[in-house]
Every structure is written in C-alpha cells, then in structure tokens.
Enzyme design. Structure first.
Site, PDB file in Angstrom:
ATOM      1  N   ASP A   1      29.779  26.518  -7.609  1.00  8.19           N
ATOM      2  CA  ASP A   1      29.042  27.154  -6.764  1.00  8.19           C
ATOM      3  C   ASP A   1      27.641  26.736  -7.195  1.00  8.19           C
ATOM      4  O   ASP A   1      27.165  26.417  -8.281  1.00  8.19           O
ATOM      5  CB  ASP A   1      29.185  28.703  -6.666  1.00  8.19           C
ATOM      6  CG  ASP A   1      29.062  28.969  -5.070  1.00  8.19           C
ATOM      7  OD1 ASP A   1      29.866  30.031  -4.846  1.00  8.19           O
ATOM      8  OD2 ASP A   1      28.418  28.231  -4.363  1.00  8.19           O
ATOM      9  N   GLU A   2      26.624  26.866  -6.249  1.00  2.50           N
ATOM     10  CA  GLU A   2      25.252  26.328  -6.500  1.00  2.50           C
ATOM     11  C   GLU A   2      24.538  27.044  -7.577  1.00  2.50           C
ATOM     12  O   GLU A   2      23.837  26.432  -8.174  1.00  2.50           O
ATOM     13  CB  GLU A   2      24.514  26.288  -5.268  1.00  2.50           C
ATOM     14  CG  GLU A   2      24.086  27.765  -4.867  1.00  2.50           C
ATOM     15  CD  GLU A   2      25.223  28.469  -3.717  1.00  2.50           C
ATOM     16  OE1 GLU A   2      26.255  27.690  -3.635  1.00  2.50           O
ATOM     17  OE2 GLU A   2      25.140  29.586  -3.433  1.00  2.50           O
TER      18      GLU A   2
ATOM     19  N   LYS B   1      28.974  30.271   8.562  1.00  4.86           N
ATOM     20  CA  LYS B   1      28.095  31.333   8.491  1.00  4.86           C
ATOM     21  C   LYS B   1      26.615  30.900   8.219  1.00  4.86           C
ATOM     22  O   LYS B   1      25.818  31.865   8.438  1.00  4.86           O
ATOM     23  CB  LYS B   1      28.432  32.017   7.120  1.00  4.86           C
ATOM     24  CG  LYS B   1      28.291  31.437   5.926  1.00  4.86           C
ATOM     25  CD  LYS B   1      28.663  32.257   4.596  1.00  4.86           C
ATOM     26  CE  LYS B   1      28.195  31.540   3.413  1.00  4.86           C
ATOM     27  NZ  LYS B   1      28.798  31.981   2.155  1.00  4.86           N
TER      28      LYS B   1
ATOM     29  N   HIS C   1      23.972  19.509  -3.238  1.00  9.37           N
ATOM     30  CA  HIS C   1      24.122  20.872  -2.443  1.00  9.37           C
ATOM     31  C   HIS C   1      22.419  21.301  -1.887  1.00  9.37           C
ATOM     32  O   HIS C   1      21.610  20.986  -2.776  1.00  9.37           O
ATOM     33  CB  HIS C   1      24.414  21.771  -3.560  1.00  9.37           C
ATOM     34  CG  HIS C   1      24.663  23.026  -2.858  1.00  9.37           C
ATOM     35  ND1 HIS C   1      23.764  24.094  -2.255  1.00  9.37           N
ATOM     36  CD2 HIS C   1      26.021  23.800  -2.589  1.00  9.37           C
ATOM     37  CE1 HIS C   1      24.512  24.984  -1.873  1.00  9.37           C
ATOM     38  NE2 HIS C   1      25.730  24.933  -1.872  1.00  9.37           N
TER      39      HIS C   1
ATOM     40  N   LYS D   1      35.366  30.749  -6.405  1.00 12.96           N
ATOM     41  CA  LYS D   1      34.798  32.047  -6.194  1.00 12.96           C
ATOM     42  C   LYS D   1      35.207  33.167  -6.926  1.00 12.96           C
ATOM     43  O   LYS D   1      36.451  32.731  -7.271  1.00 12.96           O
ATOM     44  CB  LYS D   1      34.982  32.464  -4.720  1.00 12.96           C
ATOM     45  CG  LYS D   1      34.248  31.550  -3.965  1.00 12.96           C
ATOM     46  CD  LYS D   1      32.766  31.442  -3.534  1.00 12.96           C
ATOM     47  CE  LYS D   1      32.334  30.565  -2.856  1.00 12.96           C
ATOM     48  NZ  LYS D   1      30.865  30.686  -2.537  1.00 12.96           N
TER      49      LYS D   1
ATOM     50  N   HIS E   1      25.580  18.444   2.141  1.00 16.66           N
ATOM     51  CA  HIS E   1      25.787  19.332   3.237  1.00 16.66           C
ATOM     52  C   HIS E   1      25.219  19.304   4.481  1.00 16.66           C
ATOM     53  O   HIS E   1      23.898  19.072   4.267  1.00 16.66           O
ATOM     54  CB  HIS E   1      25.731  20.945   2.596  1.00 16.66           C
ATOM     55  CG  HIS E   1      26.366  21.226   1.423  1.00 16.66           C
ATOM     56  ND1 HIS E   1      26.927  22.134   1.222  1.00 16.66           N
ATOM     57  CD2 HIS E   1      26.842  20.339   0.248  1.00 16.66           C
ATOM     58  CE1 HIS E   1      27.612  22.373   0.081  1.00 16.66           C
ATOM     59  NE2 HIS E   1      27.736  21.435  -0.560  1.00 16.66           N
TER      60      HIS E   1
ATOM     61  N   SER F   1      30.156  23.228   4.945  1.00 18.71           N
ATOM     62  CA  SER F   1      30.532  24.161   3.966  1.00 18.71           C
ATOM     63  C   SER F   1      29.888  25.619   4.454  1.00 18.71           C
ATOM     64  O   SER F   1      28.891  25.341   4.970  1.00 18.71           O
ATOM     65  CB  SER F   1      30.082  23.749   2.723  1.00 18.71           C
ATOM     66  OG  SER F   1      30.411  24.963   1.717  1.00 18.71           O
TER      67      SER F   1
ATOM     68  N   LYS G   1      30.996  33.341  -7.001  1.00 19.66           N
ATOM     69  CA  LYS G   1      30.393  32.347  -7.285  1.00 19.66           C
ATOM     70  C   LYS G   1      29.851  32.254  -8.724  1.00 19.66           C
ATOM     71  O   LYS G   1      29.747  31.062  -9.240  1.00 19.66           O
ATOM     72  CB  LYS G   1      28.895  32.505  -6.788  1.00 19.66           C
ATOM     73  CG  LYS G   1      28.797  32.503  -5.127  1.00 19.66           C
ATOM     74  CD  LYS G   1      27.454  32.851  -4.573  1.00 19.66           C
ATOM     75  CE  LYS G   1      27.184  32.531  -3.139  1.00 19.66           C
ATOM     76  NZ  LYS G   1      26.397  31.312  -2.849  1.00 19.66           N
TER      77      LYS G   1
ATOM     78  N   LYS H   1      34.396  22.526  -6.426  1.00 20.10           N
ATOM     79  CA  LYS H   1      33.263  22.178  -6.906  1.00 20.10           C
ATOM     80  C   LYS H   1      32.636  23.705  -7.533  1.00 20.10           C
ATOM     81  O   LYS H   1      33.434  24.600  -7.257  1.00 20.10           O
ATOM     82  CB  LYS H   1      32.181  21.994  -5.715  1.00 20.10           C
ATOM     83  CG  LYS H   1      32.086  22.968  -4.739  1.00 20.10           C
ATOM     84  CD  LYS H   1      30.997  22.383  -3.779  1.00 20.10           C
ATOM     85  CE  LYS H   1      29.783  22.566  -4.105  1.00 20.10           C
ATOM     86  NZ  LYS H   1      29.333  23.947  -4.096  1.00 20.10           N
TER      87      LYS H   1
ATOM     88  N   GLN I   1      34.768  22.276   3.068  1.00 20.49           N
ATOM     89  CA  GLN I   1      34.701  23.074   1.686  1.00 20.49           C
ATOM     90  C   GLN I   1      34.853  24.502   2.241  1.00 20.49           C
ATOM     91  O   GLN I   1      34.235  25.200   3.031  1.00 20.49           O
ATOM     92  CB  GLN I   1      33.291  23.001   1.010  1.00 20.49           C
ATOM     93  CG  GLN I   1      33.329  21.706   0.366  1.00 20.49           C
ATOM     94  CD  GLN I   1      32.059  21.518  -0.415  1.00 20.49           C
ATOM     95  OE1 GLN I   1      31.952  20.252  -1.059  1.00 20.49           O
ATOM     96  NE2 GLN I   1      31.240  22.202  -0.347  1.00 20.49           N
TER      97      GLN I   1
HETATM   98  C1  CAP Z   1      30.125  28.370   0.681  1.00 13.38           C
HETATM   99  C2  CAP Z   1      29.099  28.157  -0.449  1.00 13.38           C
HETATM  100  C3  CAP Z   1      28.082  27.121   0.124  1.00 13.38           C
HETATM  101  C4  CAP Z   1      27.167  27.570   1.376  1.00 13.38           C
HETATM  102  C5  CAP Z   1      26.495  26.126   1.501  1.00 13.38           C
HETATM  103  C6  CAP Z   1      28.210  29.723  -0.525  1.00 13.38           C
HETATM  104  O1  CAP Z   1      30.973  29.618   0.453  1.00 13.38           O
HETATM  105  O2  CAP Z   1      29.732  27.946  -1.521  1.00 13.38           O
HETATM  106  O3  CAP Z   1      27.294  27.094  -0.954  1.00 13.38           O
HETATM  107  O4  CAP Z   1      27.713  28.020   2.090  1.00 13.38           O
HETATM  108  O5  CAP Z   1      25.755  26.337   2.792  1.00 13.38           O
HETATM  109  O6  CAP Z   1      27.929  29.689  -1.639  1.00 13.38           O
HETATM  110  O7  CAP Z   1      28.089  30.229   0.550  1.00 13.38           O
HETATM  111  P1  CAP Z   1      32.023  30.099   1.642  1.00 13.38           P
HETATM  112  P2  CAP Z   1      25.261  24.767   3.450  1.00 13.38           P
HETATM  113  O8  CAP Z   1      32.941  28.981   2.148  1.00 13.38           O
HETATM  114  O9  CAP Z   1      32.677  31.410   0.763  1.00 13.38           O
HETATM  115  O10 CAP Z   1      31.122  30.625   2.542  1.00 13.38           O
HETATM  116  O11 CAP Z   1      26.394  23.831   3.465  1.00 13.38           O
HETATM  117  O12 CAP Z   1      25.078  25.500   4.858  1.00 13.38           O
HETATM  118  O13 CAP Z   1      24.014  24.527   2.740  1.00 13.38           O
HETATM  119 MG    MG Z   2      27.850  28.065  -2.774  1.00 11.80          MG
END
Ligand code: CAP
Ligand code: MG
Length: 441
Positions: free
Chosen positions: A179-180, A310, A270, A151, A303, A354, A153, A177, A376
C-alpha cells in the site's frame, strides 16, 4: 510588468511549449490584466517595470497569450522553448506551475494541459517496459491484469504480509502491491518484507504455473535510499517496484528513471496526494498533466481512476487521462481541456484502476476501459467472506465470465467464490443499471 503579453495574432511555432489554463481574475481585476500578469510572472517578469530587462531578451523569451475565451475563463499561452531547461520537469513546473498560483490578482488558476514540442519529447526516455513490456513480462497477452493491495494498509508483520500476498497470488492475482503508506516501518521492515514476499511469490508461481509479480514500495526519505531499496529488490530477483510519485517529487522520479536504464525494473506510479492538486476544477493542476509528466519521465504503470470506485473522477476525465497514457497521437479536445500531443517514440504506459473496486464491478470496468487496464482490488479481495484466496478467485471468475460474454448471475452457478462476493456486495450492475447495459444480469 511589460505590456504586450497578449497577442491574439500570434501563431505558435513548432518549438513553443503550449499551456492551457483556467484563469479567474480577482475582484476588480480585468481578464486582460490577469492574463498579462500570469504570463509575465510565469516567465521573465515581475509586478513592476524592471530596468534590467533588455528589449532583446524580452523579445526572445516573452510568452504570448495567443488565445482567450473569457466566457470559459480559458487562455492558451505559448512559451519559447529557450525559457526552459528542457530535460528538467522541476524547472518546467517552477515556471508554468509555480508562483502564478499564489498571485493575489487571480481568484483561481488551473493548469489544464501542457503540449510539449518534439524537441522536449526527445529529451525523455519514457517507459522502459510500458504496456506491451509488462504484458510480455507477465506472459498475459490480451486480458486485463488483476492486482491486489495487501490490506490492512499497514500493521501486518512482514511474515503476515507475505502470507496474505501468497494467498492472493494462489487465488489468481497477477500482481500484489504494497500500500502507498507502507515503506519501512518497525513492524514491517522493507528488506524483510521484500525477501519474504518475493519468496512467497516464487512459491505461488510454482504452484499456479502463472507469472506472479510483487510491487514493493521503495518510497524513501532520500534518492540514495530509494535507489538502494530498488537495487535490493533487483538483487532478490524482483521485477517491479512502486513509488509514491507526488510525495517523492519529480527530481526523485527523474533520478529513478535514469538509474532504471540499468536496473531494468517495472516502475509503478502510485498517485496518492494528487487530489491536493487535481481535485479542484478551478484551481491547481489537472490530473492530465500529472499523467503526461509520469509517461514522459518514464514510469511504466499509473493509477488513472476507476469511475465505479471510491475516488473522484468522472468517466470522460478518467478516459482522457487513460488516453494520454496510451495513445501515440492525442487530439485536442477543448471541452475536456486536452491539448494536441504527438508522443513520438515514447511508449504507452499501463493504466491502473484502483480504489473501492470489488469483483462484481468487473463487467462495467471492462466496458469502460476495455482490456488494457490493471484492475486492483484491496478491500474487494481481502474482505471477501471466504478470505483472500477466494476474493482473488472471485475476481478471476468474474473476469473470465465477462470476457466470454457470460453474465455474472450465470457464472455464480458454477463459481461459489463469485456468488459469495455478490451475496456480500450485491451485483454492481443490478445496483447501477444506468451505468451499464449488461445483458442478462
Ligand atoms: C485501494 C488503495 C489505493 C487507492 C488509490 C487505497 O484500496 O490501495 O491506494 O484507492 O486510489 O489505499 O485506497 P481499496 P487512486 O481497493 O481497498 O479501495 O488509484 O485513485 O489513486
Ligand atoms: Mg492504497
């Protein structure tokens, strides 16, 4: 539209593909009309009586609505296997999850689950590594794995990205990893990020004596480019790649899995964008189906949700998705819309929790998921008041204490990083006593 799609006497054969739907007729449409039209539109038929539909063809390929529960707006449909190109996920979805969502006759429709017959299961490789293969690679036998997402992201340079990853590995993360939405932006180009972060990974491995993995995001505009990026990671000595499975699509995943037979990389799925399909309990596609298709095609990690974090996902639904990822024989669970499924030789994949996680949730996460889970922490590590390395240390301290049966409050006495995490976020168990029955916290 033909008659006779509804046949409550029909007994599905071992070769049928069974689908369970939530179906809500539009105003003025009977339940039978809705079910009939949905069965026809998802298979061989259309809105009116076509003269070109031969009785023999219809007899062979016509699906049967063999179960109806009007009170719960639920039907089950058996589809003849010959209706499908049985190794093509896109074609399955174009039939049983295609036009039918658009029909005016239906107020809502949700594909709850698909049960594939053995003949279809045998068409797919499933995960190359899977849960046990990942454990073997990481040399971590029986504890949850700790991961982080770099982070912010996006926005860091490749150099800074590698530095944040290095600190997370030093602090104790097994996996780091991308981020997406980090792929190949001007400020952090794919090749440079992969090279620098894998170098940092090698350094962290040497200094910690632990295996460390980097999941580089290969999501790309074309399959060719996606494969080029995967090969590049391989050439650099990487063992893992991650991919945004919904944005890239099912053909891209099947292409990647075919190539991976030779590449031999761990594939992390992801699921960003899944909630556009899965969140509405009355319309769309159940996350259970997404998980099933991901395991069938053969990604190694997915995931599944967190319960404590959250993102949406009730505990029983999240655990039903987790079970679909790891069990060999899945039993029907009518309330949770799970159909019976025999996975044959398809390996279990590694479930991932995550999203909104922070170190003090770890006792509850272990209670919910047990040990076969990758946890994660993005903000939960990089927002730690003492920095990324301390954030990762706090996670490992919380995990070590939990696995030894020591309460976090006890563990804070000898772990200042964990104490700083609790000071910042409060103890999850104290804040949510109903969720957990921790002894002594
Ligand atoms: C988490 C995260 C994950 C999502 C995935 C984000 O970061 O990197 O991609 O939470 O959600 O970008 O939010 P945080 P899921 O740990 O800072 O929240 O697994 O429900 O698809
Ligand atoms: Mg993410």
């Amino acid at each position: 539209m033909l008659k006779g799609y509804i046949d409550l006497e029909y007994k599905p054969t071992k070769k049928d593909v069974i689908c369970k739907y939530y179906i809500e007729p539009a105003k003025g449409i009977s339940f039978e009309q809705a079910a009939t039209n949905m069965a026809g539109e998802s298979s061989i038929d259309t809105w009116t009586d076509i003269l070109t539909l031969s009785p023999t063809l219809a007899k062979k390929l016509k699906p049967s609505v063999f179960f109806m529960d009007k009170k719960r707006n639920t039907i089950k449909v058996a589809y003849h296997i010959d209706l499908f190109e049985i190794n093509s996920i896109p074609q399955f979805l174009s039939s049983i999850a295609g036009n039918i969502f658009s029909m005016k006759l239906l107020e809502n429709l949700r594909l709850q689950d698909i049960s594939f017959p053995r003949e279809v299961i045998k068409q797919f490789k499933g995960p190359k590594f899977g849960l046990q293969g990942v454990r073997k690679l990481l040399k971590v036998k029986d504890r949850p794995l700790i991961g982080t997402i770099v982070k912010p992201k996006v926005g860091l340079t490749s150099e800074k990205h590698a530095e944040v990853a290095y600190n997370a590995w030093l602090g104790g993360c097994d996996i780091v990893k991308d981020d997406e939405n980090l792929t190949n932006q001007k400020f952090n180009q794919f090749e440079k990020r992969a090279k620098l972060t894998l170098k940092a990974r090698d350094k962290a491995e040497k200094e910690t004596g632990e295996r460390k993995m980097y999941m580089c995001n290969i999501t790309a505009p074309t399959c060719q480019e996606m494969l080029r990026r995967a090969k590049y990671v391989k050439e650099l000595g990487g063992e893992y790649i991650m991919i945004d499975i919904i944005p890239v699509g099912w053909t891209a995943l099947q292409t990647l899995r075919e190539a991976n037979e030779e590449l031999g990389l761990v594939l992390h799925a992801h699921r960003c964008m899944h909630s556009a399909l899965t969140r509405n309990s009355k319309h769309g596609v159940n996350m259970l189906v997404i998980a099933k298709l991901t395991r069938l095609i053969g990604l190694d990690q997915l995931h599944v949700g967190t319960v404590t974090g959250k993102m949406h996902g009730e505990k029983d639904e999240v655990l039903a998705v987790r079970d679909e990822c790891i069990l060999k024989h899945v039993k029907e669970n009518y309330k949770l819309n799970v159909l019976k499924q025999d996975w044959g030789n398809i390996k279990p994949l590694f479930p991932v929790a995550s999203g909104g996680l922070q170190p003090t949730m770890i006792p509850e996460l272990v209670r919910i998921f047990g040990k076969d889970i990758i946890m994660q922490f993005g903000g939960g590590i990089h927002a730690h008041p003492m920095g990324t390395k301390a954030g990762a240390m706090a996670c490992r301290q919380a995990l070590d204490a939990t696995l030894k049966g020591v309460s976090l409050s006890e563990a804070t006495k000898t772990n200042k990083e964990l104490k700083a995490a609790i000071d910042k976020w409060g103890s999850y168990e104290k804040l949510h006593p109903t969720h957990s029955h921790a002894a002594g916290d």
